[in-house]
Design a protein around this motif. Structure first.
Motif, PDB file in Angstrom:
ATOM      1  N   LYS A  83       0.829  -1.202   0.000  1.00  0.00           N
ATOM      2  CA  LYS A  83       0.000   0.000   0.000  1.00  0.00           C
ATOM      3  C   LYS A  83       0.866   1.256   0.000  1.00  0.00           C
ATOM      4  O   LYS A  83       0.613   2.210  -0.746  1.00  0.00           O
ATOM      5  CB  LYS A  83      -0.921   0.003   1.220  1.00  0.00           C
ATOM      6  N   SER A  84       1.890   1.254   0.827  1.00  0.00           N
ATOM      7  CA  SER A  84       2.759   2.425   0.933  1.00  0.00           C
ATOM      8  C   SER A  84       3.471   2.705  -0.375  1.00  0.00           C
ATOM      9  O   SER A  84       3.547   3.859  -0.826  1.00  0.00           O
ATOM     10  CB  SER A  84       3.787   2.205   2.051  1.00  0.00           C
ATOM     11  N   ALA A  85       3.982   1.650  -1.031  1.00  0.00           N
ATOM     12  CA  ALA A  85       4.725   1.829  -2.279  1.00  0.00           C
ATOM     13  C   ALA A  85       3.828   2.387  -3.382  1.00  0.00           C
ATOM     14  O   ALA A  85       4.198   3.337  -4.079  1.00  0.00           O
ATOM     15  CB  ALA A  85       5.338   0.501  -2.709  1.00  0.00           C
ATOM     16  N   VAL A  86       2.621   1.806  -3.537  1.00  0.00           N
ATOM     17  CA  VAL A  86       1.726   2.239  -4.609  1.00  0.00           C
ATOM     18  C   VAL A  86       1.193   3.641  -4.345  1.00  0.00           C
ATOM     19  O   VAL A  86       1.162   4.489  -5.234  1.00  0.00           O
ATOM     20  CB  VAL A  86       0.570   1.236  -4.782  1.00  0.00           C
ATOM     21  N   LEU A  87       0.766   3.909  -3.105  1.00  0.00           N
ATOM     22  CA  LEU A  87       0.208   5.220  -2.782  1.00  0.00           C
ATOM     23  C   LEU A  87       1.254   6.320  -2.923  1.00  0.00           C
ATOM     24  O   LEU A  87       0.942   7.423  -3.392  1.00  0.00           O
ATOM     25  CB  LEU A  87      -0.363   5.214  -1.368  1.00  0.00           C
ATOM     26  N   THR A  88       2.494   6.034  -2.530  1.00  0.00           N
ATOM     27  CA  THR A  88       3.567   7.015  -2.676  1.00  0.00           C
ATOM     28  C   THR A  88       3.771   7.376  -4.136  1.00  0.00           C
ATOM     29  O   THR A  88       3.915   8.548  -4.498  1.00  0.00           O
ATOM     30  CB  THR A  88       4.877   6.476  -2.082  1.00  0.00           C
ATOM     31  N   GLU A  89       3.742   6.353  -5.002  1.00  0.00           N
ATOM     32  CA  GLU A  89       3.953   6.602  -6.423  1.00  0.00           C
ATOM     33  C   GLU A  89       2.768   7.326  -7.046  1.00  0.00           C
ATOM     34  O   GLU A  89       2.938   8.238  -7.860  1.00  0.00           O
ATOM     35  CB  GLU A  89       4.202   5.275  -7.144  1.00  0.00           C
ATOM     36  N   VAL A  90       1.548   6.941  -6.686  1.00  0.00           N
ATOM     37  CA  VAL A  90       0.361   7.595  -7.223  1.00  0.00           C
ATOM     38  C   VAL A  90       0.340   9.068  -6.833  1.00  0.00           C
ATOM     39  O   VAL A  90       0.070   9.951  -7.657  1.00  0.00           O
ATOM     40  CB  VAL A  90      -0.923   6.885  -6.735  1.00  0.00           C
ATOM     41  N   ASN A  91       0.628   9.355  -5.574  1.00  0.00           N
ATOM     42  CA  ASN A  91       0.646  10.744  -5.108  1.00  0.00           C
ATOM     43  C   ASN A  91       1.742  11.555  -5.796  1.00  0.00           C
ATOM     44  O   ASN A  91       1.577  12.754  -6.039  1.00  0.00           O
ATOM     45  CB  ASN A  91       0.841  10.796  -3.591  1.00  0.00           C
ATOM     46  N   ARG A  92       2.858  10.909  -6.110  1.00  0.00           N
ATOM     47  CA  ARG A  92       3.945  11.605  -6.803  1.00  0.00           C
ATOM     48  C   ARG A  92       3.525  12.000  -8.212  1.00  0.00           C
ATOM     49  O   ARG A  92       3.935  13.041  -8.739  1.00  0.00           O
ATOM     50  CB  ARG A  92       5.184  10.702  -6.869  1.00  0.00           C
ATOM     51  N   MET A  93       2.677  11.188  -8.830  1.00  0.00           N
ATOM     52  CA  MET A  93       2.299  11.410 -10.219  1.00  0.00           C
ATOM     53  C   MET A  93       1.124  12.364 -10.378  1.00  0.00           C
ATOM     54  O   MET A  93       1.002  13.045 -11.390  1.00  0.00           O
ATOM     55  CB  MET A  93       1.958  10.075 -10.876  1.00  0.00           C
ATOM     56  N   LEU A  94       0.237  12.429  -9.383  1.00  0.00           N
ATOM     57  CA  LEU A  94      -0.997  13.191  -9.532  1.00  0.00           C
ATOM     58  C   LEU A  94      -0.821  14.673  -9.196  1.00  0.00           C
ATOM     59  O   LEU A  94      -0.178  15.023  -8.205  1.00  0.00           O
ATOM     60  CB  LEU A  94      -2.087  12.605  -8.634  1.00  0.00           C
ATOM     61  N   ALA A  95      -1.441  15.522 -10.019  1.00  0.00           N
ATOM     62  CA  ALA A  95      -1.471  16.958  -9.742  1.00  0.00           C
ATOM     63  C   ALA A  95      -2.836  17.398  -9.240  1.00  0.00           C
ATOM     64  O   ALA A  95      -2.995  18.523  -8.785  1.00  0.00           O
ATOM     65  CB  ALA A  95      -1.114  17.745 -10.994  1.00  0.00           C
ATOM     66  N   GLU A  96      -3.842  16.524  -9.348  1.00  0.00           N
ATOM     67  CA  GLU A  96      -5.200  16.815  -8.903  1.00  0.00           C
ATOM     68  C   GLU A  96      -5.637  15.774  -7.877  1.00  0.00           C
ATOM     69  O   GLU A  96      -5.198  14.626  -7.922  1.00  0.00           O
ATOM     70  CB  GLU A  96      -6.180  16.811 -10.090  1.00  0.00           C
ATOM     71  N   PRO A  97      -6.508  16.163  -6.937  1.00  0.00           N
ATOM     72  CA  PRO A  97      -6.927  15.222  -5.893  1.00  0.00           C
ATOM     73  C   PRO A  97      -7.777  14.079  -6.424  1.00  0.00           C
ATOM     74  O   PRO A  97      -8.579  14.258  -7.348  1.00  0.00           O
ATOM     75  CB  PRO A  97      -7.732  16.108  -4.932  1.00  0.00           C
ATOM     76  N   LEU A 155       7.267   3.135 -10.486  1.00  0.00           N
ATOM     77  CA  LEU A 155       6.659   1.861 -10.123  1.00  0.00           C
ATOM     78  C   LEU A 155       5.763   1.350 -11.233  1.00  0.00           C
ATOM     79  O   LEU A 155       5.524   0.151 -11.361  1.00  0.00           O
ATOM     80  CB  LEU A 155       5.854   2.041  -8.822  1.00  0.00           C
ATOM     81  N   PHE A 156       5.277   2.255 -12.091  1.00  0.00           N
ATOM     82  CA  PHE A 156       4.333   1.892 -13.135  1.00  0.00           C
ATOM     83  C   PHE A 156       5.069   1.594 -14.442  1.00  0.00           C
ATOM     84  O   PHE A 156       5.621   2.485 -15.080  1.00  0.00           O
ATOM     85  CB  PHE A 156       3.314   3.010 -13.357  1.00  0.00           C
ATOM     86  N   THR A 157       5.089   0.333 -14.827  1.00  0.00           N
ATOM     87  CA  THR A 157       5.599  -0.096 -16.129  1.00  0.00           C
ATOM     88  C   THR A 157       4.419  -0.711 -16.875  1.00  0.00           C
ATOM     89  O   THR A 157       4.376  -1.909 -17.137  1.00  0.00           O
ATOM     90  CB  THR A 157       6.746  -1.101 -15.970  1.00  0.00           C
TER      91      THR A 157
END
Length: 319
Positions: A35-49, A142-144
């Motif tokens: 959960k931590s790995a995926v959420l960290t990467e998703v938050n890094r990529m997103l500019a909108e909530p 993380l996303f390939t």
């Protein structure tokens, strides 16, 4: 002999169940790390909530393991109250099951199920789907991604420069290929019900069963659909589309078209085909359309045949 086969089947089933239990145990023991790995990467990529109701690990996509997001919602870029870019009851971020035993949690597939998507590109301003940070692409990401799929989705699309809308329901849609933010190239296959395709208030298609397959290439502003196949009811056509910020061009063609199938399709659409005339035979058909900002649509239709019969109007017949 039968006893040997039975013993083998029991042994195989036992080993399979043991592996499932092992994978399930390891998956849930490592769920916080995943959960931590995926959420960290998703938050890094997103500019909108993006809002998420619940997050769990899952084996529902076996043989892939996945991180399952429930009740996912984003209003999109430059949104106002009531706007929706995407809503999904379930989103699965899928990774290789064996990677549970290592630190490699590369996400290869994303599956979205039971939801709604509104893809809007206004004549001026930012498209609502540009919710990613400009610096989100990274060689260590993380996303390939290799595949993105939608199942049971209501879709709405709007192109502001030419006042074009499309709406429908997708039962199955799959994108696969390279998902780089610039110069991407992906292939598509889908099954859907197309409720409407409207350009500048003219209805080109309505209430038709459709299947598609094409290659989509381009970047954040320009798109090219090539090697396209569109099946409308029983009529199949080839197509290519080029979309730019100020408009789009469409080329559709069909050789050896069954005119009986075409007439059945035309009878359900607003194409001006006489309903009192029966068509029999085969023909070649080409449609060219250029739709540009603040200009009248430039549409050309070419038709040729060597074996066609038109009959039914005042008992007349033309061959």
């Amino acid at each position: 002999m039968k006893k040997k086969i039975l013993r083998f089947l029991l042994w195989f089933t036992g080993i399979f169940l043991l592996l499932i239990v092992l994978f399930t145990t390891v998956l849930y023991l490592n769920q916080d790390k995943i959960k931590s790995a995926v959420l960290t990467e998703v938050n890094r990529m997103l500019a909108e909530p993006v809002s998420i109701k619940q997050i769990d690990v899952s084996l529902r996509k076996f043989p892939y393991a996945s991180l399952a997001f429930s009740e996912v919602f984003s209003a999109g870029a430059n949104s106002r109250k009531g706007d929706t870019l995407i809503y999904a009851q379930q989103v699965y971020f899928e990774f290789n099951l064996w990677n549970v035993f290592s630190d490699d949690l590369s996400i290869h597939k994303i599956s979205l199920e039971n939801g709604t998507a509104h893809i809007i590109r206004p004549e001026k301003g930012t498209p609502n789907y540009q919710i990613w940070r400009e610096d989100s692409t990274s060689s260590s990401s993380l996303f390939t991604l290799e595949e993105v799929s939608l199942e049971n989705f209501k879709l709405f699309q709007y192109e502001g420069a030419i006042n074009q809308t499309a709406a429908g329901f997708v039962s199955q849609l799959v994108f696969s290929g390279s998902f780089e933010s610039e110069n991407f190239s992906i292939t598509n296959s889908s099954t859907l019900i197309l409720d409407s395709l409207v350009v500048d208030n003219y209805v080109y298609l309505k209430s038709v069963n459709a299947k598609t397959a094409f290659t989509l290439a381009g970047n954040s502003t320009n798109f090219q659909f090539t090697n396209g196949i569109l099946k409308l009811n029983n009529t199949e056509v080839d197509f290519a589309i080029n979309i730019e910020p100020n408009g789009m061009a469409i080329l559709a063609s069909k050789n050896n078209l069954d005119l009986g199938d075409f007439q059945e399709l035309a009878a359900t659409q607003n194409w001006g085909v006489p309903k009192k005339i029966d068509f029999d035979g085969r023909a070649n058909l080409t449609f060219k359309g250029v739709f540009e900002d603040h200009k009248e649509p430039d549409v050309e239709v070419a038709f040729s045949t060597s074996s066609t019969t038109l009959s039914g109007y005042n008992n007349a017949s033309i061959k």
